[in-house]
Design a protein around this motif. Structure first.
Motif, PDB file in Angstrom:
ATOM      1  N   UNK A 100       0.812  -1.214   0.000  1.00 57.89           N
ATOM      2  CA  UNK A 100       0.000   0.000   0.000  1.00 57.89           C
ATOM      3  C   UNK A 100       0.845   1.265   0.000  1.00 57.89           C
ATOM      4  N   UNK A 101       1.991   1.246   0.684  1.00 59.89           N
ATOM      5  CA  UNK A 101       2.843   2.440   0.683  1.00 59.89           C
ATOM      6  C   UNK A 101       3.392   2.726  -0.710  1.00 59.89           C
ATOM      7  N   UNK A 102       3.872   1.698  -1.386  1.00 64.79           N
ATOM      8  CA  UNK A 102       4.370   1.875  -2.750  1.00 64.79           C
ATOM      9  C   UNK A 102       3.264   2.280  -3.698  1.00 64.79           C
ATOM     10  N   UNK A 103       2.076   1.722  -3.508  1.00 63.80           N
ATOM     11  CA  UNK A 103       0.954   2.068  -4.376  1.00 63.80           C
ATOM     12  C   UNK A 103       0.545   3.524  -4.176  1.00 63.80           C
ATOM     13  N   UNK A 104       0.559   4.003  -2.923  1.00 62.10           N
ATOM     14  CA  UNK A 104       0.236   5.416  -2.681  1.00 62.10           C
ATOM     15  C   UNK A 104       1.275   6.333  -3.310  1.00 62.10           C
ATOM     16  N   UNK A 105       2.549   5.979  -3.152  1.00 60.57           N
ATOM     17  CA  UNK A 105       3.627   6.802  -3.708  1.00 60.57           C
ATOM     18  C   UNK A 105       3.532   6.856  -5.231  1.00 60.57           C
ATOM     19  N   UNK A 106       3.343   5.702  -5.864  1.00 60.27           N
ATOM     20  CA  UNK A 106       3.228   5.661  -7.324  1.00 60.27           C
ATOM     21  C   UNK A 106       1.947   6.344  -7.797  1.00 60.27           C
ATOM     22  N   UNK A 107       0.876   6.227  -7.035  1.00 56.99           N
ATOM     23  CA  UNK A 107      -0.380   6.892  -7.382  1.00 56.99           C
ATOM     24  C   UNK A 107      -0.263   8.405  -7.328  1.00 56.99           C
ATOM     25  N   UNK A 108       0.438   8.904  -6.303  1.00 58.41           N
ATOM     26  CA  UNK A 108       0.655  10.355  -6.230  1.00 58.41           C
ATOM     27  C   UNK A 108       1.489  10.846  -7.401  1.00 58.41           C
ATOM     28  N   UNK A 109       2.500  10.068  -7.778  1.00 59.29           N
ATOM     29  CA  UNK A 109       3.336  10.461  -8.922  1.00 59.29           C
ATOM     30  C   UNK A 109       2.519  10.425 -10.216  1.00 59.29           C
ATOM     31  N   UNK A 110       1.658   9.419 -10.375  1.00 55.43           N
ATOM     32  CA  UNK A 110       0.797   9.339 -11.561  1.00 55.43           C
ATOM     33  C   UNK A 110      -0.152  10.528 -11.612  1.00 55.43           C
ATOM     34  N   UNK A 111      -0.699  10.910 -10.455  1.00 50.54           N
ATOM     35  CA  UNK A 111      -1.605  12.060 -10.414  1.00 50.54           C
ATOM     36  C   UNK A 111      -0.860  13.348 -10.780  1.00 50.54           C
ATOM     37  N   UNK A 112       0.336  13.520 -10.228  1.00 48.05           N
ATOM     38  CA  UNK A 112       1.124  14.719 -10.519  1.00 48.05           C
ATOM     39  C   UNK A 112       1.463  14.806 -12.003  1.00 48.05           C
ATOM     40  N   UNK A 113       1.951  13.712 -12.576  1.00 54.22           N
ATOM     41  CA  UNK A 113       2.314  13.721 -13.997  1.00 54.22           C
ATOM     42  C   UNK A 113       1.092  13.933 -14.888  1.00 54.22           C
ATOM     43  N   UNK A 114      -0.034  13.357 -14.505  1.00 59.92           N
ATOM     44  CA  UNK A 114      -1.253  13.526 -15.307  1.00 59.92           C
ATOM     45  C   UNK A 114      -1.743  14.963 -15.264  1.00 59.92           C
ATOM     46  N   UNK A 115      -1.715  15.580 -14.089  1.00 58.58           N
ATOM     47  CA  UNK A 115      -2.177  16.969 -13.977  1.00 58.58           C
ATOM     48  C   UNK A 115      -1.242  17.905 -14.732  1.00 58.58           C
ATOM     49  N   UNK A 116       0.063  17.698 -14.591  1.00 61.64           N
ATOM     50  CA  UNK A 116       1.029  18.533 -15.326  1.00 61.64           C
ATOM     51  C   UNK A 116       0.833  18.345 -16.829  1.00 61.64           C
ATOM     52  N   UNK A 117       0.592  17.119 -17.258  1.00 60.81           N
ATOM     53  CA  UNK A 117       0.373  16.848 -18.672  1.00 60.81           C
ATOM     54  C   UNK A 117      -0.892  17.543 -19.187  1.00 60.81           C
TER      55      UNK A 117
END
Length: 139
Positions: A100-117
């Protein structure tokens, strides 16, 4: 042979010691004291147990932002939004494996990259439209 209904149980506060520092007392089945149930532990019916069982997995399951990452793929910032999509898929896989910790970290990065994109893609589209409209009007 007749089975006995008494057994030895560890009870706090007993003075009899067994050499390991734990107190034991021999009691019969009829003399066991049940701890009082708190109101939060009482089940009032099928609906409350269903509500608590469905609420617990949703709180623990991290978000992977897959829909946002797929939506960001329509913006013209392809290397960035594809990396966001990959992070989102990696977040989903980590969540399914129990990390769950890795999934949260990767999910936050996916959200950040998607919003910036999405923001950069919107800026690129607005600039392209404004420059193409301005290029057609003579001054």
């Amino acid at each position: 042979l007749r089975a006995s209904k008494s057994f030895t149980a560890a009870l706090p506060g007993e003075t009899e010691r067994n050499g390991h520092g734990l107190g034991y007392k021999s009691v019969s089945v009829g003399h066991l004291e049940a701890p009082p149930l708190s109101p939060s532990r009482l089940s009032l019916g099928r609906a409350s147990s269903t509500a608590t069982s469905t609420a617990a997995p949703d709180q623990g399951r991290p978000r992977d932002y897959l829909v946002l990452a797929i939506f960001s793929c329509f913006c013209p910032v392809w290397p960035l939004n594809i990396v966001g999509l990959v992070f989102s898929i990696m977040s989903r896989n980590s969540g399914q494996q129990g990390d769950t910790d890795g999934a949260r970290r990767l999910g936050r990065m996916a959200r950040l990259l998607s919003i910036v994109s999405i923001v950069l893609g919107t800026i690129i589209i607005v600039l392209y439209i404004s420059l193409s409209v301005r290029g057609n009007t003579p001054f």
